[in-house]
Design a protein around this motif. Structure first.
Motif, PDB file in Angstrom:
ATOM      1  N   TYR A  97      -7.504  -0.578   7.127  1.00 23.38           N
ATOM      2  CA  TYR A  97      -7.359   0.431   6.074  1.00 23.38           C
ATOM      3  C   TYR A  97      -7.514   1.811   6.699  1.00 23.38           C
ATOM      4  CZ  TYR A  97      -7.761   2.902   1.673  1.00 23.38           C
ATOM      5  OH  TYR A  97      -7.536   3.759   0.625  1.00 23.38           O
ATOM      6  N   SER A 142       0.847  -1.186   0.000  1.00 16.96           N
ATOM      7  CA  SER A 142       0.000   0.000   0.000  1.00 16.96           C
ATOM      8  C   SER A 142       0.879   1.231   0.000  1.00 16.96           C
ATOM      9  CB  SER A 142      -0.912   0.004   1.233  1.00 16.96           C
ATOM     10  OG  SER A 142      -0.148   0.240   2.387  1.00 16.96           O
ATOM     11  N   GLY A 150      -4.228   3.924   3.148  1.00 16.75           N
ATOM     12  CA  GLY A 150      -3.858   2.626   2.598  1.00 16.75           C
ATOM     13  C   GLY A 150      -4.014   1.512   3.611  1.00 16.75           C
ATOM     14  N   PHE A 151      -3.647   0.298   3.193  1.00 15.54           N
ATOM     15  CA  PHE A 151      -3.747  -0.876   4.049  1.00 15.54           C
ATOM     16  C   PHE A 151      -2.602  -0.925   5.054  1.00 15.54           C
ATOM     17  CE2 PHE A 151      -6.155  -2.261   0.317  1.00 15.54           C
ATOM     18  CZ  PHE A 151      -7.276  -2.785   0.922  1.00 15.54           C
ATOM     19  N   ASP A 159      -9.666   5.252  10.519  1.00 17.46           N
ATOM     20  CA  ASP A 159      -9.241   3.962   9.990  1.00 17.46           C
ATOM     21  C   ASP A 159     -10.174   2.874  10.506  1.00 17.46           C
ATOM     22  OD1 ASP A 159      -7.940   2.705  12.596  1.00 17.46           O
ATOM     23  OD2 ASP A 159      -7.132   4.732  12.432  1.00 17.46           O
TER      24      ASP A 159
END
Length: 233
Positions: free
Chosen positions: A59, A18, A31-32, A66
């Motif tokens: 994520y 990510s 992102g992850f 998140d």
């Protein structure tokens, strides 16, 4: 959770790439993030075979919010002389919503809402034993202080509080489910995160944490120690 502190060693591998560049609590890159395995318990022996495996993935949407999805798969069998032996197969599903607020260059506030629900697939030879079940939710908030130890190592002690409610019937197993407690719980939590920057896009973070319920109604539930390790890319 048992009265003695329950230790869940979080072992970590990973399989997601990510644009996130560090542990989600401290950075704002979307992102992850990992860990992929959030909880792990293995036991094999004369009396019981038990496996508790809990992959997770998260994520980060932006600098504040998140979400993490955590699944625990429990399979166990007690080995008695009588037949059939007690067996359990279930899945514990958890969702953790997080919010991070930077208060200054040194301080940040981290808040979380976590909800868990267990789904029982199979119980054999339970007889008069109640079948396992779990529904619980916790809200928590912690204040972090960043102490850089070097250019690549930081220590982040933190202190906070939690409030939750659960309905938990323990499985007939030596393994215990994440966020398994019965009734209301409230109390302080303490921890310290140790962050290692191995490169611009690779961090390893260890974050032991102790939660102490102040209103425990049963000797079966007490302080909980979690030792988490994360790989972040």
């Amino acid at each position: 959770m048992k009265k003695n502190a329950t230790v869940l060693f979080l072992l970590l591998f990973l399989g997601f790439s990510s644009i996130s560049h560090a542990q989600t609590t401290y950075k704002s890159d979307p992102g992850f993030y990992t860990p992929v395995v959030k909880s792990l318990y293995l036991r094999g022996g004369v009396f019981e075979d038990a496996q508790l495996i809990g992959p997770a993935v998260g994520y980060r949407f932006n600098e504040r919010y998140d979400v993490t999805v955590h699944t625990e798969f429990l399979s166990n069998e007690y080995k008695f002389n009588n037949s059939p032996n007690p067996k359990t197969t279930l899945l514990n599903l958890g969702v953790i919503l997080g919010r991070t607020t930077d208060l200054s260059d040194q301080f940040l506030l981290r808040s979380e809402l976590s909800v868990y629900q267990a789904i029982t697939f199979n119980t054999e030879a339970y007889n008069d034993i109640s079948e396992p079940s779990l529904t619980s939710g916790i809200i928590s908030s912690s204040l972090y202080r960043n102490f850089p130890l070097s250019g690549s190592i930081s220590l982040l002690p933190n202190i906070g509080a939690f409030l939750g409610y659960g309905n938990y019937t323990t499985p007939y197993s030596s393994a215990h489910l994440r966020q398994g407690f019965d009734g209301f719980v409230v109390g302080p939590k303490f921890g310290f995160d140790l962050s290692f920057k191995l490169s611009d896009s690779f961090y390893l973070v260890a974050n032991p944490e102790v939660s102490v319920p102040l209103n425990k109604d049963s000797n079966e539930y007490g302080s909980t120690l979690l030792f988490n390790v994360q790989l972040n890319f």
